[in-house]
Design an enzyme around this catalytic site. Sequence first.
Site, short mmCIF file in Angstrom:
data_model
loop_
_atom_site.label_atom_id
_atom_site.label_comp_id
_atom_site.label_asym_id
_atom_site.label_seq_id
_atom_site.Cartn_x
_atom_site.Cartn_y
_atom_site.Cartn_z
CE1 TYR A 146 1.87 -74.80 -47.46
CE2 TYR A 146 0.66 -76.86 -47.20
CZ TYR A 146 0.92 -75.56 -46.80
OH TYR A 146 0.23 -75.03 -45.74
CD GLN A 217 -12.14 -84.15 -54.95
OE1 GLN A 217 -12.82 -85.01 -55.47
NE2 GLN A 217 -11.94 -82.97 -55.53
P1 NAD Z 1 -2.28 -67.03 -45.59
O1 NAD Z 1 -1.72 -67.19 -46.97
O2 NAD Z 1 -3.59 -66.36 -45.46
O3 NAD Z 1 -1.24 -66.30 -44.66
C1 NAD Z 1 0.17 -66.43 -44.81
C2 NAD Z 1 0.77 -65.04 -44.75
O4 NAD Z 1 2.19 -65.16 -44.91
C3 NAD Z 1 0.27 -64.12 -45.90
O5 NAD Z 1 -0.34 -62.95 -45.38
C4 NAD Z 1 1.53 -63.81 -46.66
O6 NAD Z 1 1.56 -62.49 -47.20
C5 NAD Z 1 2.60 -64.00 -45.61
N1 NAD Z 1 3.91 -64.19 -46.25
C6 NAD Z 1 4.16 -64.87 -47.40
N2 NAD Z 1 5.45 -64.73 -47.74
C7 NAD Z 1 6.03 -63.94 -46.78
C8 NAD Z 1 7.33 -63.44 -46.60
N3 NAD Z 1 8.30 -63.71 -47.48
N4 NAD Z 1 7.59 -62.66 -45.53
C9 NAD Z 1 6.58 -62.35 -44.65
N5 NAD Z 1 5.32 -62.80 -44.78
C10 NAD Z 1 5.04 -63.58 -45.84
O7 NAD Z 1 -2.32 -68.51 -44.98
P2 NAD Z 1 -3.07 -69.03 -43.67
O8 NAD Z 1 -4.19 -69.88 -44.10
O9 NAD Z 1 -3.30 -67.93 -42.72
O10 NAD Z 1 -1.94 -70.01 -43.09
C11 NAD Z 1 -1.09 -69.66 -42.00
C12 NAD Z 1 -0.10 -70.79 -41.77
O11 NAD Z 1 -0.81 -72.02 -41.54
C13 NAD Z 1 0.83 -71.06 -42.96
O12 NAD Z 1 2.10 -71.44 -42.49
C14 NAD Z 1 0.18 -72.24 -43.65
O13 NAD Z 1 1.10 -73.00 -44.41
C15 NAD Z 1 -0.36 -73.02 -42.46
N6 NAD Z 1 -1.49 -73.89 -42.82
C16 NAD Z 1 -2.71 -73.36 -43.12
C17 NAD Z 1 -3.76 -74.20 -43.45
C18 NAD Z 1 -5.13 -73.68 -43.75
O14 NAD Z 1 -6.05 -74.50 -43.91
N7 NAD Z 1 -5.34 -72.38 -43.86
C19 NAD Z 1 -3.55 -75.60 -43.47
C20 NAD Z 1 -2.30 -76.09 -43.18
C21 NAD Z 1 -1.26 -75.24 -42.82
#
Ligand code: NAD
Length: 324
Positions: A146, A217
Amino acid sequence: MKFIVTGAGGFIGHHLVSHLKKSGAEVIGIDIKHPEFEQSKADRFEIQDLREPITTWKHLFEGVDDVWALAADMGGMGFISQNHAQIMTSNVMINIHTLEAAKLAKVKRYLYTSSACVYPTHLQSKTNVKPLAEDMAYPADPQDGYGWEKIYTEKMCQYYHAEYALDTRIVRFHNIYGPAGTWRGGREKAPAALCRKVAEAIETGTDAIEIWGDGEQTRTFCYIDDCVTGLQKIMDSGYNEPLNLGRDEMVSINELADVVAEVAGVKLKKVHVDGPQGVRGRNSDNALFQRLMGWSPAIDLKTGIAQTYPWIQQQVRMGSKSPT
Ligand code: NAD
């Protein structure tokens, strides 16, 4: 103004769409699924897998001003510690395609959501860890597949900026939490998982909850309203380099569980069990964000959990028991 939010069916994307709609902009949400808990406020919601070749969907980006790239195959430690190949493959495809579609459509601004998981694991081996500043990401040694994908796509954004003049932003989130996020099923993150465990303990009359590892942690947590405000500030800033978005109120997972129990008004024993724990300690250095934006996320952990716990408790009461 016309915006695209990818990942609009997910936790942060859904809240971001609601925020962007307040400005009166036209918002197109893209995801492989609709938001699970509430109707999206997007003007159009396209069910589209962004891993598919862009020839089938690049037209969606025509005439778009800003792209907010949040789509990712992701979850909490339980998910990201066990699905490296799937996560890297999906997310590299999603992000290369989204960047390319944005470049071809000549969008005005592009924001990529990276993660604290880009920081080197060897800098996070103690609970009392030095806060991670943006310039500490290299030499690269990120956490899991990731984190490797995130640091790769950060570089891609920087190359697209340098070579194609795409006006990119890169945000490194540090554990965002709040209502209307995943709270069960294996992809939930620690705050939601602990809210669920406490609510289930109350429902079932149990006097204990399970914690993965010794619970010592450490992490920091940023409430969703602060996250969305911060995202808007970064997009408007013109700053193209990676930027942390987080808080520096560092707590152990045991302490996080205590905050949840206090908000719920119960005292529960902690049973420590084997489970993925991620890095030993992580804190966010927010000095650069404060200096550039004159603002920092202000919502403290207890206030944010007081907003989050009742929502998850209601889900637990309404829904079936968690599968785990
Ligand atoms: P989430 O999993 O709730 O949302 C991600 C969305 O992307 C989901 O609805 C999923 O269906 C969609 N998705 C997955 N594969 C896909 C595809 N092939 N085509 C189109 N859509 C697709 O996650 P989140 O917490 O809302 O995170 C949003 C962003 O922030 C992500 O990039 C995540 O890596 C990043 N992030 C989040 C956190 C956190 O604490 N929530 C921390 C670090 C980074």
